[in-house]
Design an enzyme around this catalytic site. Structure first.
Site, PDB file in Angstrom:
ATOM      1  N   GLU A  38       4.980  -9.082   5.273  1.00  0.00           N
ATOM      2  CA  GLU A  38       5.016  -8.115   4.167  1.00  0.00           C
ATOM      3  C   GLU A  38       4.032  -8.521   3.074  1.00  0.00           C
ATOM      4  OE1 GLU A  38       9.073  -7.135   2.960  1.00  0.00           O
ATOM      5  OE2 GLU A  38       8.411  -6.794   0.909  1.00  0.00           O
TER       6      GLU A  38
ATOM      7  N   ASP B 156       3.339  -7.342  -0.891  1.00  0.00           N
ATOM      8  CA  ASP B 156       3.969  -6.530  -1.950  1.00  0.00           C
ATOM      9  C   ASP B 156       3.229  -6.499  -3.258  1.00  0.00           C
ATOM     10  OD1 ASP B 156       6.546  -6.127  -0.805  1.00  0.00           O
ATOM     11  OD2 ASP B 156       7.035  -8.210  -1.278  1.00  0.00           O
TER      12      ASP B 156
ATOM     13  N   GLU C 104       4.728  -5.340  -6.856  1.00  0.00           N
ATOM     14  CA  GLU C 104       5.905  -4.819  -7.550  1.00  0.00           C
ATOM     15  C   GLU C 104       5.574  -4.739  -9.034  1.00  0.00           C
ATOM     16  OE1 GLU C 104       9.819  -6.031  -5.012  1.00  0.00           O
ATOM     17  OE2 GLU C 104       8.955  -7.622  -6.221  1.00  0.00           O
TER      18      GLU C 104
END
Ligand SMILES: *[C@@H]1O[C@H](CO)[C@@H](O)[C@H](O)[C@H]1NC(C)=O
Ligand SMILES: *[C@@H]1O[C@H](CO)[C@@H](O)[C@H](O)[C@H]1NC(C)=O
Ligand SMILES: *[C@@H]1O[C@H](CO)[C@@H](O)[C@H](O)[C@H]1NC(C)=O
Ligand SMILES: *[C@@H]1O[C@H](CO)[C@@H](O)[C@H](O)[C@H]1NC(C)=O
Length: 295
Positions: free
Chosen positions: A104, A106, A108
């Site tokens: 993953e 990311d 955010e």
């Protein structure tokens, strides 16, 4: 003559109207529909011409996901983050594979009270293991206008970019360190907005003020220029070392950052970084193996 002229006129008006309607309808979030679908709370996903909005209120957050999965390439979107009081909210843009051994990447975006800065937190999971958070402030107000957020992924590196400025690089050091690099699992592209007031803003001290709902993140310019995963044969097709086709992200120029990009990355880290797991000796008594890497 007059009657005929009138009917010709009306016919043209009618035809023009149809063409306008078809082109407006057809281009309605065309890029979004090419790649994505609303995957969470469709009634909180709003289309406005070329723009798409995700809404968070006291009923639900919202999200979208790519229709396909990919092995290497680049995903890019422009986002205008929740303006005003966004405390407690998190908007994410990420790529991920499935399962508990998942990979993953990311972005955010942690909201804040009006006038206080957003934090961009990035993380990388490889085979289910994350704990690689970095946090930084941006050099602009991400709620005032659209900015590009992109993930470039090839066999050599993962590059997180904001308006084409690299803010993070995760290099493939698998051969040297044995540390798994994400390169064997196809990933989807996702985005969502949700309430995370237990941790997001000032460490969870500032809660979501629901009287300021709905919280809306806006999106446009969706693109995924990547190798679509169509089954096990894609493992070799998506990797130009084992096929005649040559993907642009496999060109030597994308094996590592160039000098200018390196300077920009250093500028971001020097001026805007507020947390780096590589420097957190409380959490990791010896830094993780990838922390020694040269960009
Ligand atoms: C959610 O927000 C609406 C609009 O502000 C309000 O009328 C409603 O009471 C709220 N519901 C809950 C469960 O808090
Ligand atoms: C790692 O080693 C393999 C086998 O020698 C090679 O094909 C691959 O290109 C190497 N990966 C990197 C990122 O250098
Ligand atoms: C919110 O603002 C405060 C005060 O400026 C700051 O310490 C914090 O890092 C900001 N961002 C978040 C997500 O808490
Ligand atoms: C983004 O999309 C808008 C229309 O939705 C277009 O006008 C603009 O040129 C695009 N920008 C980029 C950088 O592609």
């Amino acid at each position: 003559m007059a009657a005929q002229g009138k009917s010709v006129c009306c016919w043209w008006v009618f035809l023009t109207l149809i063409i306008v309607l078809v082109s407006v309808g057809g281009s309605q979030c065309a890029e979004f529909n090419d790649y994505f679908y609303p995957s969470w709370a469709e009634d909180h996903v709003m289309y406005e011409g070329q723009m798409l909005k995700l809404k968070l209120d006291n009923i639900s957050g919202a999200g979208f996901a790519s229709k396909s999965t990919y092995l290497f390439g680049k995903a890019n979107v422009q986002i205008k983050l929740v303006a005003g009081d966004s405390a407690g909210t998190v908007t994410a843009f990420y790529m991920s594979s499935q399962g508990d051994q998942h990979d993953e990447f990311d972005f955010e975006f942690l909201g804040n009270k009006s006038g206080e800065p957003y934090i961009v937190q990035t993380n990388v999971y490889s085979q289910g293991v994350g704990k690689r958070e970095q946090r930084l402030y941006l050099w602009f107000d991400p709620t005032q206008d659209f900015h590009s957020y992109s993930l470039l992924w090839n066999r050599h590196q993962v590059v997180f970019m904001v308006d084409d400025v690299p803010i993070r690089v995760f290099k493939n050091r698998e051969n040297e360190t044995g540390l798994a690099y994400p390169q064997r699992q196809a990933m989807g592209v996702y985005s969502s907005i949700w309430n995370a007031d237990d941790w997001a803003t000032q460490g969870g001290l500032v809660k979501t003020d629901w009287s300021h709902a709905p919280f809306i993140a806006s999106y446009r310019n969706f693109s995924i220029d990547a190798c679509e995963y169509k089954g096990p044969q894609s493992m070799s097709e998506c990797s130009s070392s084992s096929s005649s086709s040559s993907w642009w992200w496999d060109q030597a120029a994308y094996d590592s950052l160039d000098g200018k990009q390196r300077l920009k990355l250093r500028w971001v880290h020097d001026k805007y970084m507020i947390y780096d797991y590589c420097r957190d000796s409380t959490r990791f008594s010896t830094p993780q193996p990838e922390c020694a890497q040269r960009i």
